[in-house]
Motif scaffolding. Structure first.
Motif, PDB file in Angstrom:
ATOM      1  N   VAL A 238      -7.234  18.594  -3.803  1.00 34.81           N
ATOM      2  CA  VAL A 238      -7.302  18.759  -2.655  1.00 34.81           C
ATOM      3  C   VAL A 238      -6.634  18.672  -1.875  1.00 34.81           C
ATOM      4  N   ILE A 239      -6.186  17.838  -1.530  1.00 33.91           N
ATOM      5  CA  ILE A 239      -5.666  17.579  -0.125  1.00 33.91           C
ATOM      6  C   ILE A 239      -4.325  18.260  -0.344  1.00 33.91           C
ATOM      7  N   ILE A 240      -3.309  18.235  -1.859  1.00 36.34           N
ATOM      8  CA  ILE A 240      -2.686  19.266  -1.796  1.00 36.34           C
ATOM      9  C   ILE A 240      -3.751  20.785  -1.132  1.00 36.34           C
ATOM     10  N   GLU A 241      -4.199  21.473  -1.402  1.00 39.38           N
ATOM     11  CA  GLU A 241      -5.284  22.191  -0.714  1.00 39.38           C
ATOM     12  C   GLU A 241      -5.119  22.032   0.582  1.00 39.38           C
ATOM     13  N   ARG A 242      -5.115  21.387   1.227  1.00 40.91           N
ATOM     14  CA  ARG A 242      -5.603  20.707   3.225  1.00 40.91           C
ATOM     15  C   ARG A 242      -4.083  20.743   3.421  1.00 40.91           C
ATOM     16  N   ARG A 243      -3.165  20.276   3.309  1.00 39.07           N
ATOM     17  CA  ARG A 243      -1.993  19.672   3.927  1.00 39.07           C
ATOM     18  C   ARG A 243      -0.981  20.667   3.359  1.00 39.07           C
ATOM     19  N   LYS A 244      -1.374  21.573   1.755  1.00 38.14           N
ATOM     20  CA  LYS A 244      -0.104  22.034   1.627  1.00 38.14           C
ATOM     21  C   LYS A 244       1.205  21.700   1.500  1.00 38.14           C
ATOM     22  N   LEU A 245       0.662  19.772   0.935  1.00 38.66           N
ATOM     23  CA  LEU A 245       1.685  19.046   0.561  1.00 38.66           C
ATOM     24  C   LEU A 245       0.698  17.516   0.080  1.00 38.66           C
ATOM     25  N   SER A 246       1.691  17.253  -1.063  1.00 36.94           N
ATOM     26  CA  SER A 246       0.742  16.322  -1.597  1.00 36.94           C
ATOM     27  C   SER A 246       0.148  14.682  -0.362  1.00 36.94           C
ATOM     28  N   SER A 247      -0.587  13.726  -1.430  1.00 39.45           N
ATOM     29  CA  SER A 247      -0.789  12.926  -0.737  1.00 39.45           C
ATOM     30  C   SER A 247      -0.048  11.864  -0.645  1.00 39.45           C
ATOM     31  N   ALA A 248       1.228  11.658  -0.226  1.00 41.96           N
ATOM     32  CA  ALA A 248       2.012  11.233  -0.054  1.00 41.96           C
ATOM     33  C   ALA A 248       2.214   9.373   0.435  1.00 41.96           C
ATOM     34  N   MET A 249       1.016   9.958   1.513  1.00 39.49           N
ATOM     35  CA  MET A 249       0.592   7.884   2.288  1.00 39.49           C
ATOM     36  C   MET A 249       0.195   7.238   1.741  1.00 39.49           C
ATOM     37  N   SER A 250      -0.794   7.858   1.014  1.00 38.17           N
ATOM     38  CA  SER A 250      -1.317   7.153  -0.375  1.00 38.17           C
ATOM     39  C   SER A 250      -1.169   6.333  -1.515  1.00 38.17           C
ATOM     40  N   ALA A 251      -0.580   7.653  -1.448  1.00 34.77           N
ATOM     41  CA  ALA A 251      -0.034   7.294  -2.962  1.00 34.77           C
ATOM     42  C   ALA A 251       0.981   5.944  -2.427  1.00 34.77           C
ATOM     43  N   ALA A 252       1.497   6.023  -1.427  1.00 29.42           N
ATOM     44  CA  ALA A 252       2.279   4.713  -1.381  1.00 29.42           C
ATOM     45  C   ALA A 252       2.013   4.132  -1.259  1.00 29.42           C
ATOM     46  N   LYS A 253       1.247   4.170  -0.574  1.00 27.82           N
ATOM     47  CA  LYS A 253       0.383   2.410  -0.559  1.00 27.82           C
ATOM     48  C   LYS A 253      -0.506   1.993  -1.554  1.00 27.82           C
ATOM     49  N   ALA A 254      -0.974   2.776  -2.952  1.00 24.53           N
ATOM     50  CA  ALA A 254      -1.561   2.778  -4.068  1.00 24.53           C
ATOM     51  C   ALA A 254      -0.207   2.255  -4.852  1.00 24.53           C
ATOM     52  N   ALA A 255       1.253   2.147  -4.572  1.00 20.96           N
ATOM     53  CA  ALA A 255       1.931   1.766  -5.153  1.00 20.96           C
ATOM     54  C   ALA A 255       2.685   0.107  -4.832  1.00 20.96           C
ATOM     55  N   CYS A 256       2.440   0.799  -3.590  1.00 23.48           N
ATOM     56  CA  CYS A 256       2.614  -0.564  -3.438  1.00 23.48           C
ATOM     57  C   CYS A 256       1.471  -1.673  -4.144  1.00 23.48           C
ATOM     58  N   ASP A 257       0.369  -1.611  -3.797  1.00 20.58           N
ATOM     59  CA  ASP A 257      -0.844  -2.353  -4.493  1.00 20.58           C
ATOM     60  C   ASP A 257      -0.783  -2.698  -5.672  1.00 20.58           C
ATOM     61  N   HIS A 258      -0.497  -1.748  -6.129  1.00 20.27           N
ATOM     62  CA  HIS A 258       0.050  -2.375  -7.237  1.00 20.27           C
ATOM     63  C   HIS A 258       0.934  -3.507  -7.873  1.00 20.27           C
ATOM     64  N   ILE A 259       2.340  -2.876  -7.200  1.00 21.43           N
ATOM     65  CA  ILE A 259       3.516  -4.166  -7.258  1.00 21.43           C
ATOM     66  C   ILE A 259       3.297  -5.327  -6.961  1.00 21.43           C
ATOM     67  N   HIS A 260       2.274  -4.776  -5.597  1.00 24.09           N
ATOM     68  CA  HIS A 260       2.048  -6.292  -5.215  1.00 24.09           C
ATOM     69  C   HIS A 260       1.399  -7.771  -5.648  1.00 24.09           C
ATOM     70  N   ASP A 261       0.256  -7.029  -6.610  1.00 25.16           N
ATOM     71  CA  ASP A 261      -1.086  -7.303  -7.701  1.00 25.16           C
ATOM     72  C   ASP A 261      -0.162  -7.896  -8.915  1.00 25.16           C
ATOM     73  N   TRP A 262       0.954  -6.795  -9.297  1.00 26.17           N
ATOM     74  CA  TRP A 262       1.179  -7.490 -10.879  1.00 26.17           C
ATOM     75  C   TRP A 262       2.600  -8.770 -10.012  1.00 26.17           C
ATOM     76  N   TYR A 263       3.179  -9.117  -8.692  1.00 29.34           N
ATOM     77  CA  TYR A 263       3.866 -10.018  -8.622  1.00 29.34           C
ATOM     78  C   TYR A 263       3.157 -10.903  -8.283  1.00 29.34           C
ATOM     79  N   LYS A 264       2.440 -11.074  -7.061  1.00 32.56           N
ATOM     80  CA  LYS A 264       1.174 -12.056  -6.121  1.00 32.56           C
ATOM     81  C   LYS A 264      -0.004 -12.107  -7.525  1.00 32.56           C
ATOM     82  N   GLY A 265      -0.503 -11.396  -7.976  1.00 32.24           N
ATOM     83  CA  GLY A 265      -1.846 -12.093  -8.773  1.00 32.24           C
ATOM     84  C   GLY A 265      -3.328 -11.631  -8.097  1.00 32.24           C
TER      85      GLY A 265
END
Length: 340
Positions: A238-265
Motif C-alpha cells: 500500500v505504501i508503494i501504491e501511495r508513494r510510488k516508492l518502497s517504505s524506506a524510512m520505516s524499514a531503516a528504523k526497523a533494521a536499526c531496532d533489530h540490531i540495537h536489540d541484538w547488540y544491547k538486549g
C-alpha cells in the motif's frame, strides 16, 4: 577509545541505505559512546552516488564515526566486519511478484554468503533486509556455513512488528511505547501472522492484555491482519501504491531496532520479533528462517518457548510455513542445489 566496530551496509546508495546510514552513524544502534567505521557497498554504476553519501556522513561531524569507506567490491566490503546490514537487492516495484524477486536475488545473496565466509570475521552478525528477506537470509547463511554459524544470520520482520505494535496502540488509545510483546510469525510477506494474543498494553497505569485493551476481537482476526494491507500484512504494498516508492524510512528504523536489540538486549519481560533459523520450536522445520518471538541477552537470541497457540493461530502459521518451504526449495533450485 575502544576499537571501532566495522559495520557494513550494502545497497548504501539506495533509498533504505540513505535513511539507514545516518541512524547507525549517530549512535541509534550501538550507542553514542561506541566508535563506528561505516563501510558502504553498492554496485559500480552507483559509485558517484555512494561517494556523495560518504561526503555527507563526513559533513555530519559525528564524534563516534571514526571512518567511512565507500566500496564497490565484495572483498573490500566484507573484510573484517562485525555487523552486516544486507539491504542491497533487486528492488520490489509495483505489481512485482515475490517469486520474481526471489529469482533475481538468489545470485546476490549466494555471492555475499561466500564473501562473508572468505573475508568476514567468524563472529559477524547479519541482518538481511532485501526481499524476500527470510529466504535470502537462508541462502546467505548456507553459503557462509563453515565460517559463520547459522544463528548469526537473521531476517528483518521488525518492520512488521513495529507496524503491528503501532496499530494496537492506535486502537487501544495509547502511545506505542505502552505496547509490548506483539509477535510476527513466519515470513516477511503477505502470509505473515501478526499475533497479539500474548501482547500487553499499559493503559491508564495498568498492564492489561492487548485483546482487552483493543476491545475488538473481530478486528484483530481480520482488519488488523489485512484490509487492503492498510494495517500489517500488505502494508508495504500500500505504501508503494501511495508513494510510488518502497517504505524506506520505516524499514531503516526497523533494521536499526533489530540490531540495537541484538547488540544491547531486550528488557526483562519483553520480547521482539526476529526471523532466525528454526530449532524445531512450534513445529517449524529446523533450519528454516522463520520469524519467532525472541528474547536477547549478551548478544544471543533465544526463541520464547511455551506460548499457547489456538486453532486460528496454527492455521495462519501453517500457511506462512508452507510459503517459506516453497521459497526455500525454489531458491535452492536456482542455486543448482537439490531440495531439502
Amino acid at each position: 577509545m575502544a576499537s571501532p566496530l566495522r559495520v557494513l551496509v550494502t545497497g548504501a546508495a539506495g533509498q533504505i541505505g540513505y535513511s539507514l546510514v545516518l541512524q547507525i552513524a549517530k549512535g541509534d544502534v550501538f550507542g553514542k559512546e561506541t566508535p563506528i567505521v561505516l563501510v558502504l557497498l553498492d554496485i559500480p554504476p552507483m559509485a558517484a552516488v555512494l561517494e556523495g553519501v560518504q561526503f555527507e556522513l563526513t559533513d555530519c561531524a559525528l564524534a563516534n564515526l571514526t571512518g567511512v569507506e565507500a566500496v564497490t567490491n565484495e572483498k573490500d566490503a566484507f573484510t573484517n566486519i562485525d555487523y552486516a546490514f544486507l539491504v542491497g537487492a533487486m528492488p520490489r516495484k509495483e505489481g512485482m511478484e515475490r517469486k520474481d524477486l526471489l529469482a533475481a536475488n538468489v545470485r546476490i545473496f549466494k555471492s555475499q554468503g561466500a564473501a562473508l565466509a572468505e573475508f568476514a570475521k567468524p563472529t559477524t552478525k547479519v541482518i538481511v533486509v532485501g526481499n524476500p528477506a527470510n529466504t535470502n537470509a537462508f541462502i546467505c547463511a548456507k553459503y557462509a556455513a563453515g565460517k559463520i554459524p547459522a544463528r548469526n544470520f537473521s531476517a528483518m520482520t521488525r518492520l512488521d512488528h513495529n507496524r503491528a505494535s503501532a496499530q494496537v496502540a492506535i486502537k487501544s488509545g495509547v502511545t506505542v511505547g505502552n505496547v509490548k510483546n506483539v509477535i510476527i510469525w513466519g515470513n516477511h510477506s503477505s502470509t505473515q501472522f501478526p499475533d497479539v494474543s500474548h501482547a500487553k498494553v499499559n493503559k491508564n497505569g495498568s498492564e492489561v492484555d492487548a485483546v482487552s485493551a483493543v476491545g475488538d476481537s473481530a478486528w484483530l482476526q481480520s482488519g488488523f491482519i489485512s484490509v487492503r494491507g492498510v494495517t500489517v500484512q500488505k502494508r508495504g504494498a500500500v505504501i508503494i501504491e501511495r508513494r510510488k516508492l518502497s517504505s524506506a524510512m520505516s524499514a531503516a528504523k526497523a533494521a536499526c531496532d533489530h540490531i540495537h536489540d541484538w547488540y544491547k538486549g531486550t528488557p526483562a519481560g519483553s520480547f521482539v520479533s526476529m526471523a532466525v533459523p528454526s530449532d524445531g520450536s512450534y513445529g517449524i522445520p529446523e533450519g528454516l528462517i522463520f520469524s519467532f518471538p525472541v528474547t536477547i541477552s549478551n548478544g544471543e537470541w533465544k526463541i520464547v518457548q511455551g506460548l499457547e497457540l489456538n486453532d486460528f493461530a496454527k492455521e495462519k502459521i501453517a500457511v506462512t510455513t508452507k510459503e517459506l518451504l516453497e521459497e526455500r526449495d525454489e531458491a535452492l533450485a536456482a542455486c543448482g542445489e537439490s531440495k531439502q
